[in-house]
Motif scaffolding. Structure first.
Motif, PDB file in Angstrom:
ATOM      1  N   ILE A 183       0.839  -1.199   0.000  1.00 28.69           N
ATOM      2  CA  ILE A 183       0.000   0.000   0.000  1.00 28.69           C
ATOM      3  C   ILE A 183       0.876   1.253   0.000  1.00 28.69           C
ATOM      4  N   VAL A 184       0.544   2.171  -0.873  1.00 27.74           N
ATOM      5  CA  VAL A 184       1.186   3.488  -0.913  1.00 27.74           C
ATOM      6  C   VAL A 184       0.201   4.477  -0.306  1.00 27.74           C
ATOM      7  N   THR A 185       0.625   5.189   0.732  1.00 23.44           N
ATOM      8  CA  THR A 185      -0.354   5.989   1.460  1.00 23.44           C
ATOM      9  C   THR A 185       0.255   7.224   2.104  1.00 23.44           C
ATOM     10  N   PHE A 186      -0.627   8.096   2.570  1.00 21.05           N
ATOM     11  CA  PHE A 186      -0.205   9.258   3.339  1.00 21.05           C
ATOM     12  C   PHE A 186       0.182   8.802   4.749  1.00 21.05           C
ATOM     13  N   PRO A 187       0.833   9.674   5.538  1.00 27.00           N
ATOM     14  CA  PRO A 187       1.274   9.292   6.891  1.00 27.00           C
ATOM     15  C   PRO A 187       0.097   8.954   7.799  1.00 27.00           C
ATOM     16  N   PRO A 188       0.383   8.400   9.002  1.00 30.51           N
ATOM     17  CA  PRO A 188      -0.686   8.125   9.971  1.00 30.51           C
ATOM     18  C   PRO A 188      -1.552   9.358  10.181  1.00 30.51           C
ATOM     19  N   LEU A 216       1.421  14.628  -2.399  1.00 28.28           N
ATOM     20  CA  LEU A 216       0.607  13.969  -3.414  1.00 28.28           C
ATOM     21  C   LEU A 216       1.468  13.477  -4.563  1.00 28.28           C
ATOM     22  N   SER A 217       2.408  14.306  -5.013  1.00 33.22           N
ATOM     23  CA  SER A 217       3.264  13.896  -6.131  1.00 33.22           C
ATOM     24  C   SER A 217       4.095  12.675  -5.762  1.00 33.22           C
ATOM     25  N   GLY A 218       4.478  12.578  -4.476  1.00 34.66           N
ATOM     26  CA  GLY A 218       5.215  11.396  -4.029  1.00 34.66           C
ATOM     27  C   GLY A 218       4.365  10.144  -4.109  1.00 34.66           C
ATOM     28  N   ILE A 219       3.100  10.250  -3.706  1.00 33.63           N
ATOM     29  CA  ILE A 219       2.168   9.117  -3.794  1.00 33.63           C
ATOM     30  C   ILE A 219       1.953   8.721  -5.255  1.00 33.63           C
ATOM     31  N   GLN A 220       1.712   9.713  -6.107  1.00 31.06           N
ATOM     32  CA  GLN A 220       1.477   9.436  -7.529  1.00 31.06           C
ATOM     33  C   GLN A 220       2.672   8.722  -8.152  1.00 31.06           C
ATOM     34  N   ALA A 221       3.873   9.205  -7.872  1.00 36.15           N
ATOM     35  CA  ALA A 221       5.078   8.627  -8.469  1.00 36.15           C
ATOM     36  C   ALA A 221       5.328   7.208  -7.963  1.00 36.15           C
ATOM     37  N   ALA A 222       5.110   6.985  -6.664  1.00 31.46           N
ATOM     38  CA  ALA A 222       5.358   5.650  -6.092  1.00 31.46           C
ATOM     39  C   ALA A 222       4.430   4.610  -6.701  1.00 31.46           C
ATOM     40  N   ALA A 224       2.993   4.839  -9.687  1.00 33.58           N
ATOM     41  CA  ALA A 224       3.388   4.703 -11.093  1.00 33.58           C
ATOM     42  C   ALA A 224       4.609   3.795 -11.252  1.00 33.58           C
ATOM     43  N   GLU A 225       5.495   3.815 -10.246  1.00 36.22           N
ATOM     44  CA  GLU A 225       6.714   3.000 -10.302  1.00 36.22           C
ATOM     45  C   GLU A 225       6.509   1.594  -9.775  1.00 36.22           C
ATOM     46  N   GLY A 226       5.273   1.243  -9.433  1.00 36.41           N
ATOM     47  CA  GLY A 226       4.973  -0.127  -9.035  1.00 36.41           C
ATOM     48  C   GLY A 226       5.236  -0.450  -7.581  1.00 36.41           C
ATOM     49  N   MET A 227       5.266   0.566  -6.715  1.00 35.53           N
ATOM     50  CA  MET A 227       5.567   0.313  -5.310  1.00 35.53           C
ATOM     51  C   MET A 227       4.344  -0.134  -4.511  1.00 35.53           C
ATOM     52  N   GLY A 228       3.157  -0.062  -5.116  1.00 36.91           N
ATOM     53  CA  GLY A 228       1.956  -0.498  -4.419  1.00 36.91           C
ATOM     54  C   GLY A 228       0.725   0.182  -4.973  1.00 36.91           C
ATOM     55  N   LEU A 229      -0.428  -0.228  -4.465  1.00 34.32           N
ATOM     56  CA  LEU A 229      -1.671   0.416  -4.904  1.00 34.32           C
ATOM     57  C   LEU A 229      -2.033   1.526  -3.931  1.00 34.32           C
ATOM     58  N   SER A 230      -2.947   2.382  -4.350  1.00 37.89           N
ATOM     59  CA  SER A 230      -3.346   3.494  -3.498  1.00 37.89           C
ATOM     60  C   SER A 230      -4.773   3.894  -3.817  1.00 37.89           C
ATOM     61  N   LEU A 231      -5.246   4.877  -3.075  1.00 39.67           N
ATOM     62  CA  LEU A 231      -6.598   5.408  -3.234  1.00 39.67           C
ATOM     63  C   LEU A 231      -6.467   6.920  -3.355  1.00 39.67           C
ATOM     64  N   LEU A 232      -6.913   7.464  -4.500  1.00 41.57           N
ATOM     65  CA  LEU A 232      -6.750   8.890  -4.750  1.00 41.57           C
ATOM     66  C   LEU A 232      -8.007   9.475  -5.401  1.00 41.57           C
TER      67      LEU A 232
END
Length: 283
Positions: A183-188, A216-222, A224-232
């Protein structure tokens, strides 16, 4: 009665130290010496009657009293600059606007540009960041108008609309098939984090946090690079992402909304800009 006044030069010094995280870096930015900067901070602490900076850590951190002083200091320094601008005839007022990262570019920029052309003597100060930070700044009086994301009905605003959220993965990856699911996500305490975890656990799947960012750009890039799924939000999805449809069993998340806030006594220009932003939300 003895007059009590805070010296703006001292306030400027502590703001610079807090922003730089060290006395040495602040001294360089202020074209001063470290000893002079330290003396000014100690003088301000004497005036305030509180310790304002915690110097025991590797990076200088404000104390609770320091956080309070910093909030007021930034406003006082901004007002000082605004007064000079007003007297010089350069501006008639300042609108301090707070926006989530995914609202900063695109249609919002066009709207702000049009507003600026219509009111060339109104100074726009735009701050972007996490909704919780924008709320804090607004409550401290540091922002006049904010757009935030929140759980539905958390806080009443002058306008609100549902926030459409989509599950996304990278174009060339299938993180949803991995075990545990990355999971790619924002902090706690960041938005969407708990919703993502609950939805994946509801499927009986294991998960792990593979990447965390407050940007947000960090989440988007991660993603895109295959580091995990996310919710945006739908507006934050790029052509480097793939939307995961219902085939994967992930529940739609409809618990969030976007809200516009300003005070009832807000300046006419603040209210005018808020009306324009309402139109943007309706789109």
């Amino acid at each position: 009665m003895t007059s009590r006044l805070f010296d703006l030069d001292l306030l400027k010094t502590i703001v610079m130290v807090a922003d730089c995280g060290s006395f040495t870096a602040a001294a360089a930015r202020l074209h001063s010496t470290q000893s002079t900067v330290s003396q000014k901070v100690r003088r301000l602490e004497d005036i305030a009657g509180h310790r304002l900076l915690n110097r025991s850590h590797r990076e200088v951190q404000p104390t609770d009293a320091g956080e309070t002083v910093l909030g007021y200091a930034r406003r006082m320094l901004a007002l000082n600059e605004e007064l000079f601008d007003v007297l010089a005839g350069e501006i008639e007022s300042t609108v301090r606007l707070g926006l989530p990262d995914d609202f900063v570019a695109g249609p919002t920029t066009h709207l702000l540009s049009a507003f600026n052309r219509q009111h060339p003597q109104v100074k726009l100060e735009v701050t972007s960041g996490l909704s919780r930070d924008l709320c804090h700044s607004y409550d401290q009086g540091e922002l006049d108008l904010i757009i935030i994301k929140q759980r539905k009905h958390s806080r009443a605003g002058v306008a609100c609309c549902p926030e459409k959220l989509l599950w996304i993965d990278g174009h060339n990856t299938q993180s949803i098939t991995l075990d545990p699911v990355p999971i790619v996500t924002f902090p706690p305490r960041g938005l969407y984090r708990d919703d993502m975890i609950s939805a994946i656990e509801h499927l009986g799947r294991r998960w792990r946090i593979s990447f965390t960012s407050s940007s947000l750009s960090g989440i988007q890039a991660a993603v895109a690079e295959g580091m995990g799924l996310s919710l945006l939000p739908a507006r934050a999805i790029t052509d480097q992402h793939v939307v995961l449809d219902g085939h994967y069993g992930l529940s739609p998340i409809d618990s969030m909304e976007v809200v516009i806030l300003h005070r009832p006594t807000a300046d006419a220009r603040v209210q005018e800009l808020a009306e324009l932003l309402k139109g943007l939300l309706r789109q």
